[in-house]
Design a protein around this motif. Structure first.
Motif, PDB file in Angstrom:
ATOM      1  N   ARG A 184      -3.611  10.078   4.107  1.00 59.54           N
ATOM      2  CA  ARG A 184      -3.065   8.905   4.788  1.00 59.54           C
ATOM      3  C   ARG A 184      -3.193   8.847   5.965  1.00 59.54           C
ATOM      4  NH1 ARG A 184       1.137   5.378   3.358  1.00 59.54           N
ATOM      5  NH2 ARG A 184       2.238   4.441   5.042  1.00 59.54           N
ATOM      6  N   MET A 218      -5.572   5.417   7.725  1.00 59.41           N
ATOM      7  CA  MET A 218      -5.065   4.574   8.810  1.00 59.41           C
ATOM      8  C   MET A 218      -6.134   4.684   9.685  1.00 59.41           C
ATOM      9  SD  MET A 218      -1.089   5.780   8.792  1.00 59.41           S
ATOM     10  CE  MET A 218      -0.317   4.043   9.395  1.00 59.41           C
ATOM     11  N   ARG A 219      -6.748   5.822  10.035  1.00 59.09           N
ATOM     12  CA  ARG A 219      -7.626   5.867  11.081  1.00 59.09           C
ATOM     13  C   ARG A 219      -8.927   4.793  10.589  1.00 59.09           C
ATOM     14  NH1 ARG A 219      -6.095  11.349  11.542  1.00 59.09           N
ATOM     15  NH2 ARG A 219      -7.666  11.871  10.326  1.00 59.09           N
ATOM     16  N   TYR A 221      -8.996   2.213   9.188  1.00 62.16           N
ATOM     17  CA  TYR A 221      -8.916   0.954   9.508  1.00 62.16           C
ATOM     18  C   TYR A 221      -8.126   0.511  10.608  1.00 62.16           C
ATOM     19  CZ  TYR A 221      -9.514   0.076   4.586  1.00 62.16           C
ATOM     20  OH  TYR A 221      -9.963   0.181   3.353  1.00 62.16           O
ATOM     21  N   ILE A 232      -5.773   1.719  12.466  1.00 61.63           N
ATOM     22  CA  ILE A 232      -4.169   1.810  12.484  1.00 61.63           C
ATOM     23  C   ILE A 232      -3.777   3.210  13.100  1.00 61.63           C
ATOM     24  CG2 ILE A 232      -2.111   1.382  11.341  1.00 61.63           C
ATOM     25  CD1 ILE A 232      -3.621  -0.280   9.303  1.00 61.63           C
ATOM     26  N   ALA A 290      -2.179   6.585  13.222  1.00 61.37           N
ATOM     27  CA  ALA A 290      -1.762   7.332  12.114  1.00 61.37           C
ATOM     28  C   ALA A 290      -0.074   7.515  12.326  1.00 61.37           C
ATOM     29  CB  ALA A 290      -2.290   8.669  11.915  1.00 61.37           C
ATOM     30  N   SER A 291       0.579   7.106  11.310  1.00 58.57           N
ATOM     31  CA  SER A 291       2.243   7.478  11.407  1.00 58.57           C
ATOM     32  C   SER A 291       2.766   7.363  10.037  1.00 58.57           C
ATOM     33  CB  SER A 291       2.942   6.344  12.212  1.00 58.57           C
ATOM     34  OG  SER A 291       2.927   5.258  11.566  1.00 58.57           O
ATOM     35  N   VAL A 301       3.902   0.739   5.785  1.00 62.69           N
ATOM     36  CA  VAL A 301       2.741  -0.322   6.073  1.00 62.69           C
ATOM     37  C   VAL A 301       3.044  -1.301   5.200  1.00 62.69           C
ATOM     38  CG1 VAL A 301       0.486  -0.695   5.979  1.00 62.69           C
ATOM     39  CG2 VAL A 301       1.092   1.677   6.569  1.00 62.69           C
ATOM     40  N   VAL A 331       0.299  -5.164   8.748  1.00 63.64           N
ATOM     41  CA  VAL A 331      -1.106  -5.268   8.622  1.00 63.64           C
ATOM     42  C   VAL A 331      -1.543  -6.585   8.201  1.00 63.64           C
ATOM     43  CG1 VAL A 331      -3.304  -4.259   7.943  1.00 63.64           C
ATOM     44  CG2 VAL A 331      -1.251  -2.887   8.442  1.00 63.64           C
ATOM     45  N   TYR A 352      -1.492  -5.240  13.082  1.00 65.76           N
ATOM     46  CA  TYR A 352      -2.870  -4.839  13.364  1.00 65.76           C
ATOM     47  C   TYR A 352      -3.654  -5.707  12.314  1.00 65.76           C
ATOM     48  CZ  TYR A 352      -0.936  -0.860  15.574  1.00 65.76           C
ATOM     49  OH  TYR A 352      -0.056  -0.047  16.438  1.00 65.76           O
ATOM     50  N   LEU A 379      -3.362   2.184   0.857  1.00 68.70           N
ATOM     51  CA  LEU A 379      -2.593   2.765   2.194  1.00 68.70           C
ATOM     52  C   LEU A 379      -1.374   1.902   2.275  1.00 68.70           C
ATOM     53  CD1 LEU A 379      -2.504   3.969   5.015  1.00 68.70           C
ATOM     54  CD2 LEU A 379      -3.704   2.203   5.857  1.00 68.70           C
ATOM     55  N   SER A 380      -1.455   0.693   1.596  1.00 65.03           N
ATOM     56  CA  SER A 380      -0.260  -0.037   1.815  1.00 65.03           C
ATOM     57  C   SER A 380       0.866   0.044   1.028  1.00 65.03           C
ATOM     58  CB  SER A 380      -0.727  -1.718   1.435  1.00 65.03           C
ATOM     59  OG  SER A 380      -1.893  -2.041   2.241  1.00 65.03           O
TER      60      SER A 380
END
Length: 384
Positions: free
Chosen positions: A188, A192-193, A195, A197, A199-200, A204, A246, A265, A281-282
């Motif tokens: 994950r 995120m990186r 796109y 975004i 990382a956390s 999303v 996003v 983002y 990711l979503s």
């Protein structure tokens, strides 16, 4: 490549492709074809990208992506993709000797080869449509040798609503959905990186509306809100409820100024063409009449549908009953649904209900099994 009529470079590249297409039409009368396969579309993503990646597993297959977009060509070349720039001598050689061309949009001046050569043409399209189409919208594709669709249900839609001949339609599944069905191990943070975004572990929420389509005055934001007003609202909600918002605008939509808002983002399609990895990711999808909703179905996660007028002059191919998730008609309903989902995150991430399963089964039948790309390559092998 999406041609920008105001960009002189695009006109030059289109002109060079046209020259190569004309020369290829002539040369193909004297040169035997080989087993090369051309992939042609705006980007090497979606069904084309999935089929290309699968083809790398088969020694007997050689698929080459052809693009007019010179910067994109350079980018793919650095990634070791088998790619040819459409304005080059290599493109002329490819167009002269290839046996098959597979596309997911239009053809630009390659339509000359459709009319005046024996190059075999296959369409794989780029989404399950809410948008109303009829026979006139597929004048080019009607002349293709084959059209590959997601299921027998979709083949029936193509025949009855879009005017395709039944014997040209093949139900093999939608290659782009394979990664949603069989994602493998997901990193994950790395996604995120990818796109851009941070990382956390925050939820999303992806907003992916369709573009203006046939309604030139249509806003890309709901409930009569302007862009800044809507994104400011989402920024404050994201801070309060601890999520990341996003924005994924359609390829035809402007990038706007979305990056100015905290917790918001932008991942525009021209800069981040891989939609399926973004869906992985979503956690929650917000949509209106975008075909992305049918891809997201396969993840069994929560969705929110904005109940706004469809921007299609020819109505709907798949009607309102094919919408899934919570349908909201105003800002207050939207706030309430978001708050409820954030309070019950586990339920949101594993959202399976009878209506959703009914739509999924009808659209994909048994062909959303993670093997559609393999079936596509099997079909290519038969042809060559």
């Amino acid at each position: 490549m999406k041609v920008n009529k105001r960009n002189p470079w695009h006109w030059l590249w289109l002109g060079l492709l046209t020259v190569n297409a004309v020369l290829a039409v002539i040369l193909r009368k004297f040169v035997a074809s080989n087993n090369r396969v051309i992939l042609y579309g705006h980007k090497l993503n979606g069904n084309l990208g999935a089929i290309y990646r699968e083809s790398l597993k088969h020694k007997a297959l050689r698929l080459t992506y052809l693009t007019m977009d010179y910067p994109y060509y350079r980018k793919l070349k650095q990634q070791k993709v088998d790619v040819v720039w459409a304005g080059s001598p290599r493109a002329l050689l490819l167009l002269t000797t290839a046996k098959v061309l597979i596309s997911d949009h239009g053809l630009h001046s390659l339509v000359l080869l459709l009319d005046y050569s024996k190059l075999k043409f296959i369409d794989v399209w780029h989404g399950i449509p809410f948008k109303g189409f009829d026979k006139d919208d597929f004048k080019v594709q009607h002349r293709y040798d084959e059209v590959w669709v997601a299921s027998e249900f979709m083949a029936d839609l193509y025949e009855k609503k879009f005017g395709f001949k039944k014997d040209k339609l093949k139900a093999i599944g939608y290659a782009r959905t394979d990664v949603l069905v069989k994602p493998g191990k997901i990193d994950r943070a790395a996604l995120m990186r990818e796109y851009d975004i941070p990382a956390s572990d925050r939820t999303v929420i992806l907003y992916a509306p369709t573009w203006q389509q046939d309604d030139a005055g249509r806003s890309l934001y709901p409930f009569g809100m302007e862009e800044a007003e809507f994104l400011d609202e989402m920024s404050r909600m994201a801070e309060k409820l601890n999520f990341i918002f996003v924005v994924r605008m359609h390829l035809n939509a402007s990038k706007g100024y979305r990056a100015q808002f905290e917790n918001v983002y932008a991942v525009p399609a021209d800069d981040y063409p891989d939609t399926e990895r973004l869906l992985l990711l979503s956690d929650i999808l917000i949509y209106d009449w975008s075909s992305i909703a049918f891809d997201f179905l396969l993840l069994d996660r929560s969705a929110i549908c904005f109940d706004v007028p469809p921007p299609f002059k020819k109505g709907l191919s798949l009607d309102k009953s094919y919408r899934n998730g919570e349908v909201v008609a105003n800002l207050e309903e939207f706030r309430s649904v978001i708050a409820s989902m954030m309070e019950n995150k586990d339920m949101a991430l594993h959202c399976i209900d009878e209506h959703r399963n009914k739509i999924k089964t009808r659209i994909y039948e048994r062909l959303a099994d993670g093997s559609s790309s393999a079936r596509a390559c099997q079909e290519i092998s038969k042809i060559i």
